[in-house]
Design a protein around this motif. Structure first.
Motif, PDB file in Angstrom:
ATOM      1  N   GLY A 103       0.787  -1.223   0.000  1.00  0.00           N
ATOM      2  CA  GLY A 103       0.000   0.000   0.000  1.00  0.00           C
ATOM      3  C   GLY A 103       0.820   1.273   0.000  1.00  0.00           C
ATOM      4  N   PHE A 104       1.730   1.395   0.954  1.00  0.00           N
ATOM      5  CA  PHE A 104       2.436   2.661   1.152  1.00  0.00           C
ATOM      6  C   PHE A 104       3.564   2.876   0.159  1.00  0.00           C
ATOM      7  CE2 PHE A 104       5.944   4.942   3.290  1.00  0.00           C
ATOM      8  CZ  PHE A 104       5.340   6.188   3.415  1.00  0.00           C
ATOM      9  N   LEU A 105       4.377   1.864  -0.081  1.00  0.00           N
ATOM     10  CA  LEU A 105       5.585   2.031  -0.885  1.00  0.00           C
ATOM     11  C   LEU A 105       5.307   2.510  -2.305  1.00  0.00           C
ATOM     12  CD1 LEU A 105       8.568   1.787  -0.322  1.00  0.00           C
ATOM     13  CD2 LEU A 105       8.504  -0.555  -1.227  1.00  0.00           C
ATOM     14  N   PRO A 106       4.363   1.916  -3.045  1.00  0.00           N
ATOM     15  CA  PRO A 106       4.101   2.423  -4.408  1.00  0.00           C
ATOM     16  C   PRO A 106       3.648   3.879  -4.426  1.00  0.00           C
ATOM     17  CG  PRO A 106       3.069   0.280  -4.068  1.00  0.00           C
ATOM     18  CD  PRO A 106       3.512   0.753  -2.719  1.00  0.00           C
ATOM     19  N   ILE A 107       2.926   4.292  -3.398  1.00  0.00           N
ATOM     20  CA  ILE A 107       2.429   5.670  -3.348  1.00  0.00           C
ATOM     21  C   ILE A 107       3.556   6.644  -3.057  1.00  0.00           C
ATOM     22  CG2 ILE A 107       0.930   7.241  -2.061  1.00  0.00           C
ATOM     23  CD1 ILE A 107      -1.011   4.914  -1.696  1.00  0.00           C
ATOM     24  N   ILE A 108       4.360   6.351  -2.043  1.00  0.00           N
ATOM     25  CA  ILE A 108       5.406   7.298  -1.649  1.00  0.00           C
ATOM     26  C   ILE A 108       6.510   7.385  -2.687  1.00  0.00           C
ATOM     27  CG2 ILE A 108       6.885   5.698  -0.359  1.00  0.00           C
ATOM     28  CD1 ILE A 108       5.899   9.338   0.549  1.00  0.00           C
ATOM     29  N   ILE A 109       6.749   6.307  -3.435  1.00  0.00           N
ATOM     30  CA  ILE A 109       7.764   6.354  -4.492  1.00  0.00           C
ATOM     31  C   ILE A 109       7.358   7.349  -5.571  1.00  0.00           C
ATOM     32  CG2 ILE A 109       8.745   5.023  -6.413  1.00  0.00           C
ATOM     33  CD1 ILE A 109       8.940   2.640  -4.547  1.00  0.00           C
ATOM     34  N   SER A 110       6.084   7.342  -5.951  1.00  0.00           N
ATOM     35  CA  SER A 110       5.609   8.283  -6.977  1.00  0.00           C
ATOM     36  C   SER A 110       5.728   9.725  -6.494  1.00  0.00           C
ATOM     37  CB  SER A 110       4.157   7.958  -7.358  1.00  0.00           C
ATOM     38  OG  SER A 110       3.295   8.092  -6.243  1.00  0.00           O
ATOM     39  N   VAL A 111       5.378   9.965  -5.230  1.00  0.00           N
ATOM     40  CA  VAL A 111       5.485  11.313  -4.666  1.00  0.00           C
ATOM     41  C   VAL A 111       6.947  11.750  -4.596  1.00  0.00           C
ATOM     42  CG1 VAL A 111       5.097  12.718  -2.607  1.00  0.00           C
ATOM     43  CG2 VAL A 111       3.348  11.090  -3.350  1.00  0.00           C
ATOM     44  N   ALA A 112       7.806  10.875  -4.108  1.00  0.00           N
ATOM     45  CA  ALA A 112       9.230  11.214  -3.962  1.00  0.00           C
ATOM     46  C   ALA A 112       9.867  11.489  -5.311  1.00  0.00           C
ATOM     47  CB  ALA A 112       9.960  10.077  -3.247  1.00  0.00           C
ATOM     48  N   LEU A 113       9.508  10.714  -6.327  1.00  0.00           N
ATOM     49  CA  LEU A 113      10.097  10.881  -7.649  1.00  0.00           C
ATOM     50  C   LEU A 113       9.805  12.268  -8.213  1.00  0.00           C
ATOM     51  CD1 LEU A 113      11.696   9.383  -9.806  1.00  0.00           C
ATOM     52  CD2 LEU A 113       9.539   8.546 -10.753  1.00  0.00           C
ATOM     53  N   VAL A 114       8.557  12.687  -8.111  1.00  0.00           N
ATOM     54  CA  VAL A 114       8.179  14.008  -8.633  1.00  0.00           C
ATOM     55  C   VAL A 114       8.852  15.115  -7.828  1.00  0.00           C
ATOM     56  CG1 VAL A 114       6.252  15.618  -8.898  1.00  0.00           C
ATOM     57  CG2 VAL A 114       5.997  13.243  -9.621  1.00  0.00           C
ATOM     58  N   CYS A 115       8.818  15.015  -6.512  1.00  0.00           N
ATOM     59  CA  CYS A 115       9.383  16.065  -5.657  1.00  0.00           C
ATOM     60  C   CYS A 115      10.898  16.186  -5.832  1.00  0.00           C
ATOM     61  CB  CYS A 115       9.042  15.798  -4.194  1.00  0.00           C
ATOM     62  SG  CYS A 115       7.282  15.980  -3.822  1.00  0.00           S
ATOM     63  N   VAL A 116      11.593  15.066  -5.985  1.00  0.00           N
ATOM     64  CA  VAL A 116      13.044  15.092  -6.175  1.00  0.00           C
ATOM     65  C   VAL A 116      13.408  15.751  -7.505  1.00  0.00           C
ATOM     66  CG1 VAL A 116      15.051  13.615  -6.622  1.00  0.00           C
ATOM     67  CG2 VAL A 116      13.577  13.161  -4.660  1.00  0.00           C
ATOM     68  N   LEU A 117      12.602  15.533  -8.530  1.00  0.00           N
ATOM     69  CA  LEU A 117      12.879  16.141  -9.831  1.00  0.00           C
ATOM     70  C   LEU A 117      12.534  17.637  -9.859  1.00  0.00           C
ATOM     71  CD1 LEU A 117      11.663  13.332 -12.252  1.00  0.00           C
ATOM     72  CD2 LEU A 117      14.011  14.072 -11.861  1.00  0.00           C
ATOM     73  N   ILE A 118      11.582  18.050  -9.043  1.00  0.00           N
ATOM     74  CA  ILE A 118      11.225  19.468  -8.979  1.00  0.00           C
ATOM     75  C   ILE A 118      12.208  20.249  -8.111  1.00  0.00           C
ATOM     76  CG2 ILE A 118       9.472  21.113  -8.161  1.00  0.00           C
ATOM     77  CD1 ILE A 118       7.329  19.117  -8.890  1.00  0.00           C
ATOM     78  N   ALA A 119      12.696  19.627  -7.046  1.00  0.00           N
ATOM     79  CA  ALA A 119      13.466  20.321  -6.004  1.00  0.00           C
ATOM     80  C   ALA A 119      14.702  21.072  -6.493  1.00  0.00           C
ATOM     81  CB  ALA A 119      13.844  19.339  -4.897  1.00  0.00           C
ATOM     82  N   PRO A 120      15.547  20.515  -7.380  1.00  0.00           N
ATOM     83  CA  PRO A 120      16.775  21.247  -7.749  1.00  0.00           C
ATOM     84  C   PRO A 120      16.531  22.640  -8.313  1.00  0.00           C
ATOM     85  CG  PRO A 120      16.912  18.970  -8.467  1.00  0.00           C
ATOM     86  CD  PRO A 120      15.512  19.180  -7.989  1.00  0.00           C
ATOM     87  N   ALA A 121      15.454  22.820  -9.049  1.00  0.00           N
ATOM     88  CA  ALA A 121      15.160  24.133  -9.631  1.00  0.00           C
ATOM     89  C   ALA A 121      14.176  24.940  -8.805  1.00  0.00           C
ATOM     90  CB  ALA A 121      14.607  23.954 -11.052  1.00  0.00           C
ATOM     91  N   ASN A 122      13.352  24.263  -8.004  1.00  0.00           N
ATOM     92  CA  ASN A 122      12.295  24.976  -7.278  1.00  0.00           C
ATOM     93  C   ASN A 122      11.993  24.228  -5.988  1.00  0.00           C
ATOM     94  OD1 ASN A 122      10.093  26.495  -6.502  1.00  0.00           O
ATOM     95  ND2 ASN A 122       9.167  26.550  -8.529  1.00  0.00           N
ATOM     96  N   LEU A 123      12.821  24.428  -4.991  1.00  0.00           N
ATOM     97  CA  LEU A 123      12.686  23.699  -3.735  1.00  0.00           C
ATOM     98  C   LEU A 123      11.362  24.004  -3.044  1.00  0.00           C
ATOM     99  CD1 LEU A 123      13.941  21.843  -1.598  1.00  0.00           C
ATOM    100  CD2 LEU A 123      14.993  23.872  -0.564  1.00  0.00           C
ATOM    101  N   SER A 124      10.946  25.258  -3.046  1.00  0.00           N
ATOM    102  CA  SER A 124       9.709  25.634  -2.358  1.00  0.00           C
ATOM    103  C   SER A 124       8.510  24.922  -2.977  1.00  0.00           C
ATOM    104  CB  SER A 124       9.512  27.147  -2.417  1.00  0.00           C
ATOM    105  OG  SER A 124       9.523  27.608  -3.755  1.00  0.00           O
ATOM    106  N   ASN A 125       8.472  24.839  -4.304  1.00  0.00           N
ATOM    107  CA  ASN A 125       7.379  24.147  -4.984  1.00  0.00           C
ATOM    108  C   ASN A 125       7.379  22.661  -4.630  1.00  0.00           C
ATOM    109  OD1 ASN A 125       5.246  23.663  -6.706  1.00  0.00           O
ATOM    110  ND2 ASN A 125       6.158  24.743  -8.435  1.00  0.00           N
ATOM    111  N   ALA A 126       8.574  22.072  -4.563  1.00  0.00           N
ATOM    112  CA  ALA A 126       8.678  20.658  -4.201  1.00  0.00           C
ATOM    113  C   ALA A 126       8.184  20.417  -2.777  1.00  0.00           C
ATOM    114  CB  ALA A 126      10.130  20.196  -4.349  1.00  0.00           C
ATOM    115  N   LEU A 127       8.543  21.313  -1.865  1.00  0.00           N
ATOM    116  CA  LEU A 127       8.113  21.160  -0.466  1.00  0.00           C
ATOM    117  C   LEU A 127       6.591  21.288  -0.329  1.00  0.00           C
ATOM    118  CD1 LEU A 127      10.897  23.151   1.425  1.00  0.00           C
ATOM    119  CD2 LEU A 127      10.588  20.667   1.331  1.00  0.00           C
TER     120      LEU A 127
END
Length: 436
Positions: A165-189
């Motif tokens: 249940g949890f792992l597939p969901i959090i992986i998708s969230v982490a993947l998007v946030c990690v890719l957004i963070a380098p250019a826009n940390l506030s948006n990722a947070l």
């Protein structure tokens, strides 16, 4: 005879009430949300027209009517987008959610390495045919919340299970946030915070959420520790302070993050970042009640990004704290109406989707206002539906259109449009939300 013809002609013309009735029949969904959207869009036209004075001077020889018509054009496109999306059965978004999510990942990766660079961050890509740039993180957030809503609705039976249940969901969230963070940390947070809130409502285990928060806090603590350790409070050692930070320049926007944390923690009345200082002056000019009046802002000529990131300070300057408080009330009312849709929607996907999109807009609005009044460090977050139009404005309208699509189907299920229910009954998503 002439009088008779005139009477016949006027009798054939639709009355105002008939036009209003026809418009209301074609417009479904929560009427309060429709009113809020129209009100914020009108406020946006007034404030953007006022706040673009310095930009018009630099780019168009003082002709800020250009930005007025641009904002009006985006407002019309946004309203048409909302109307089109609200007519779609929201279950279609469940069918395309996975596809959109998988498209967003390579788009974010491409933007990170080959996108247009602004302020040392690569956030934009330019569409070749129409020559228009858009921020891929806006598309990725919309796709993520569709996908997350679909996953939460389907995995309610195993949501407490870490692996299934949890792992597939959090992986998708982490993947998007990690890719957004380098250019826009506030948006990722903000995206990460909205996702966690949605997972909490979706009955994800508290232990799992606390584990993720603890892991995510590590890089944030590193930024704070570096900011504290490299800061030199003595003015004579400003050069040394700068040299200490510049040693970290090879780590992307790490230097920018550290500098913003230092500005927020250590800045005093004589050492305030320029944009924060100008925002404070604008707020002080506004006073408590009526402010300086529409179009009478003084700091719009000095405040960077007065039409985007710091537009809330301009609102307070022109309309006073009363006007600023009214804007907060409008966003909270919008959130309240969306929560009402969530509680009334019997299908898990629609409920989660309406809640996710409303949370992200409300949290973004509160973050923008918090930056303007110097409660949190400076970020590049716009004020939804009010900041100057662009791709972000259109994606915001898309989110609202989807929320209204859910609201329209809720109304159908409640028997307010029985004919349309018969012809277009929404299909059931796998599981309903339990205990929410």
């Amino acid at each position: 005879m002439s009088q008779l013809n005139n009477d016949t002609l006027f009798a054939q013309l639709s009355s105002i009430e008939e036009v209003k009735g026809n418009l209301l029949k074609k417009t479904r969904g929560d009427k309060f949300i429709w009113g809020i959207v129209i009100l914020l869009a009108l406020i946006s036209v007034l404030v953007v027209y006022s706040a673009t004075g310095s930009l018009a001077y630099k780019m168009n020889k003082g002709n800020n009517e250009v930005y007025l018509f641009k904002q009006l054009a985006f407002m019309v496109m946004g309203m048409l987008l909302i109307y089109f999306l609200h007519k779609i059965n929201y279950t279609i978004f469940s069918r395309i959610a996975t596809f959109l999510f998988y498209i967003s990942i390579p788009l974010l990766a491409y933007t990170l390495f080959f996108g247009t660079r602004i302020n040392d961050g690569s956030r934009w890509i330019r569409l070749p045919i129409i020559n228009m740039s858009f921020q891929t993180s806006d598309f990725a957030k919309l796709a993520l919340f569709m996908y997350l809503s679909k996953m939460l609705s389907k995995k309610q039976q195993v949501i407490k299970n870490f692996k299934e249940g949890f792992l597939p969901i959090i992986i998708s969230v982490a993947l998007v946030c990690v890719l957004i963070a380098p250019a826009n940390l506030s948006n990722a947070l903000l995206t990460f915070a909205t996702s966690l809130l949605l997972m909490f409502i979706g009955r994800v285990s508290i232990k799992h959420l606390l584990l993720v928060i603890a892991i995510a806090a590590i890089p944030l603590l590193v930024i704070v520790l570096v900011a504290v350790s490299t800061y030199k409070p003595v003015k004579s050692e400003v050069v040394e302070k700068t040299n200490n930070i510049e040693k970290l320049n090879h780590v992307g926007r790490f230097t920018t993050w550290v500098k913003r944390v230092q500005d927020f923690i250590y800045s005093n009345s004589t050492d305030v970042p320029y944009q924060v200082q100008q925002a404070k002056i604008a707020i002080a000019n506004g006073g408590i009640l009526v402010g300086l009046g529409p179009g009478n802002s003084r700091q719009r000529n000095y405040l960077p990004q007065a039409y985007n990131d710091f537009i809330y300070a301009i609102i307070i300057e022109e309309y006073g704290l009363l006007g600023g408080g009214f804007i907060i009330f409008i966003y909270l009312l919008f959130l309240y109406r969306c929560i009402s849709i969530f509680r009334r929607c019997p299908y898990a996907f629609g409920a989660f989707l309406a809640l996710a999109l409303s949370f992200t807009l409300a949290i973004q609005a509160l973050a923008n206002m918090a930056v303007n009044v110097n409660i949190v460090p400076v970020t590049g977050v716009t004020l939804p539906l009010i900041s100057m139009g662009g791709s972000s404005f259109l994606f915001t309208c898309a989110s609202i259109g989807i929320i209204l699509s859910v609201a329209r189907n809720v109304e159908q299920l409640e028997g307010k449009d029985t004919e349309e229910v018969t012809n277009n009954k929404p299909e059931t998503v796998t599981a309903k939300v339990a205990n929410t």
